[in-house]
Design an enzyme around this catalytic site. Structure first.
Site, PDB file in Angstrom:
ATOM      1  CG  ASP A   1      -0.539  -2.161  11.023  1.00  0.00           C
ATOM      2  OD1 ASP A   1       0.405  -1.678  10.377  1.00  0.00           O
ATOM      3  OD2 ASP A   1      -1.400  -2.890  10.507  1.00  0.00           O
TER       4      ASP A   1
ATOM      5  N   GLY B   1       0.828  -1.210   0.000  1.00  0.00           N
ATOM      6  CA  GLY B   1       0.000   0.000   0.000  1.00  0.00           C
ATOM      7  C   GLY B   1       0.856   1.251   0.000  1.00  0.00           C
TER       8      GLY B   1
ATOM      9  NE  ARG C   1      -1.241  -5.022  -1.284  1.00  0.00           N
ATOM     10  CZ  ARG C   1      -1.844  -3.838  -1.095  1.00  0.00           C
ATOM     11  NH1 ARG C   1      -2.588  -3.316  -2.044  1.00  0.00           N
ATOM     12  NH2 ARG C   1      -1.708  -3.194   0.048  1.00  0.00           N
TER      13      ARG C   1
ATOM     14  NE  ARG D   1      -7.434  -4.569   4.774  1.00  0.00           N
ATOM     15  CZ  ARG D   1      -7.196  -3.964   3.604  1.00  0.00           C
ATOM     16  NH1 ARG D   1      -8.197  -3.476   2.916  1.00  0.00           N
ATOM     17  NH2 ARG D   1      -5.983  -3.880   3.123  1.00  0.00           N
TER      18      ARG D   1
ATOM     19  CB  THR E   1       2.012   0.959   6.654  1.00  0.00           C
ATOM     20  OG1 THR E   1       0.663   0.781   7.080  1.00  0.00           O
ATOM     21  CG2 THR E   1       2.914   0.708   7.843  1.00  0.00           C
TER      22      THR E   1
ATOM     23  CG  ASP F   1      -3.265   0.601   8.255  1.00  0.00           C
ATOM     24  OD1 ASP F   1      -4.040   1.564   8.147  1.00  0.00           O
ATOM     25  OD2 ASP F   1      -3.324  -0.408   7.539  1.00  0.00           O
TER      26      ASP F   1
ATOM     27  CG  ASP G   1       2.337  -6.429   8.039  1.00  0.00           C
ATOM     28  OD1 ASP G   1       1.682  -5.538   7.470  1.00  0.00           O
ATOM     29  OD2 ASP G   1       1.871  -7.543   8.329  1.00  0.00           O
TER      30      ASP G   1
END
Ligand code: ADP
Length: 327
Positions: free
Chosen positions: A134, A15, A76, A176, A130, A132, A107
C-alpha cells in the site's frame, strides 16, 4: 550533505515481511562489493537507540535468502517519534562512524526516516518491505507476493472442505487499510465475492447474490474479506448472512499471521535483491533520502517526504472480473 558514504547501516523496522532477509543480503553484499563497511542494526530504530549494532560480513548473510522473518529482527520504537530519540540515534550512528542508512520497512518506518533525515545529515534510503503493498510509487513491496501465495494455498484447502460439505466460507485475510491481498488471493482462488476496505460493502447486494446462486444450486461459495473491510470484517458479514439465510451452513476462517511468515516466493526474493542492490547504489551516487520502488519494471526513486499510502485506487475492472468469473 553529499559527503562520501563509507560505512553504512541497515535495519528492518515495523511489521516483518517475507523477503526482508533477501534485501538485507543484497544490501550487505553490494556494500562490501563496493568497498563499504556494512553494519546490521538490530530491532529497527529501537536497536539503533540502544547501539545494538553488529558488523556484517559477506558470510553473515549466507543461507538467508530463502528464510522468512528478518535476521536483524524488527520492532516498533516509541522514542523515535521524538526529536530527542532521533538525536540519540544520530549520536549512536556518529559514534559508530556510520554515514549512510538503509531502512527496510513500511510507510511508518519511512515517516520516521523522513523526520530523521530532516534533522540530521546522514542520508537514508528506504526499501518498501510490507505485505500490504500500500505504498505509492512502486508496483511491488517485499512480502506481498508471498502473503498472497500463502493465502491462496490456504483458501484452496478451505475450498476442498467447502465443496465436500456445500458450505459457505468467509475467509479473512490481512490488509487493515488496503484490499490488495484480498483482491489478488480472491481472484486467484475463484472467490465468489471479495470485500475490501476501499469499497463500501453492500450487504443487501451480497445476500441477494448468494440467494441468486442458491436458486441456481450453486451452494459452495467463498467470500474473501480484507481485515479492514468497513462492514465489520468476516465475523460481522457472517452474522448478517446467518440472520438472513439461517439455513445456509456458514463458517468463518481468519488466516491471520500465517500470511506474514514462510519462505519468500521467487518474486519477493527477486525484487528484494534488486531493491537492496539499488539502495546501496543510491547511497554511492548521492541520490539521498529516497525510497527504492519498482514501477513498470524500472527502478523508481521517490523522495521519502513524498511517500504516502496507496489508498482507494482499486481498478473497478478487477471487481467486474470477480463478478463475471464467479458466476
Ligand atoms: P511500518 O513501517 O510497518 O509501517 P510502523 O508504522 O509501526 O510500521 O512504524 C515503525 C516505526 O517507525 C515506529 O515504531 C517508529 O519508531 C517509527 N515511526 C513511525 N512513524 C513515525 C513518525 N511519524 N516519526 C518518527 N518515527 C516514526
Amino acid at each position: 550533505m553529499d559527503k562520501k558514504v563509507t560505512r553504512i547501516g541497515v535495519l528492518t523496522s515495523g511489521g516483518d515481511a517475507p523477503g526482508m532477509n533477501a534485501a538485507i543480503r543484497a544490501v550487505v553484499r553490494t556494500g562490501i562489493y563496493n568497498g563499504l563497511e556494512v553494519f546490521g542494526i538490530m530491532r529497527g530504530y529501537q536497536g539503533l537507540l540502544e547501539n545494538d549494532i553488529v558488523k556484517m560480513e559477506s558470510r553473515s548473510v549466507a543461507n538467508i535468502i530463502q528464510r522468512g522473518g528478518t535476521i536483524l529482527k524488527t520492532a516498533r520504537c516509541k522514542i523515535f517519534h521524538t526529536a530527542e530519540g532521533r538525536q540519540q540515534a544520530y549520536d549512536v550512528l556518529k559514534g559508530q562512524g556510520i554515514n549512510g542508512l538503509v531502512v527496510i520497512g513500511g510507510d511508518g518506518s519511512f515517516r520516521g526516516a523522513v523526520e530523521f533525515s530532516r534533522e540530521h545529515d546522514i542520508p537514508v534510503i528506504g526499501i518498501a518491505g510490507t505485505i500490504d503493498k500500500d505504498i505509492h510509487g512502486t508496483d511491488f513491496t517485499i512480502g506481498f507476493d508471498t502473503a498472497v501465495n500463502t493465502a491462496v494455498e490456504a483458501i484452496d484447502k478451505i475450498r476442498d472442505t467447502a465443496d465436500a460439505h456445500d458450505r459457505l466460507f468467509i475467509v479473512e485475510v490481512m490488509g487493515r487499510d488496503a484490499g490488495y491481498i484480498a483482491l489478488h488471493s480472491g481472484i486467484g482462488t475463484g472467490a465468489e465475492n471479495i470485500l475490501i476496505p476501499e469499497h463500501k460493502t453492500d450487504i443487501d447486494n451480497l445476500i441477494s447474490s448468494l440467494q441468486e446462486k442458491e436458486r441456481r444450486k450453486k451452494l459452495v461459495n467463498i467470500i474473501v474479506v480484507a481485515e479492514g473491510e468497513k462492514y465489520g470484517g468476516a465475523n460481522e458479514v457472517a452474522r448478517a448472512v446467518k440472520e438472513r439465510m439461517p439455513h445456509i451452513e456458514t463458517r468463518v476462517c481468519i488466516l491471520g499471521h500465517i500470511q506474514r511468515g514462510g519462505a519468500p516466493t521467487s518474486m519477493d526474493r527477486l525484487i528484494a535483491s534488486r531493491m537492496g542492490y539499488h539502495a546501496v547504489e543510491c547511497l554511492l551516487e548521492g541520490r539521498h533520502n529516497v525510497f527504492v520502488g519498482i514501477l513498470n519494471n524500472k527502478m523508481n526513486y521517490v523522495p521519502l517526504d513524498k511517500v504516502h499510502k496507496k489508498k482507494g485506487i482499486i481498478n473497478d475492472e478487477w471487481m467486474k472480473i470477480v463478478k463475471i468469473l464467479a458466476s
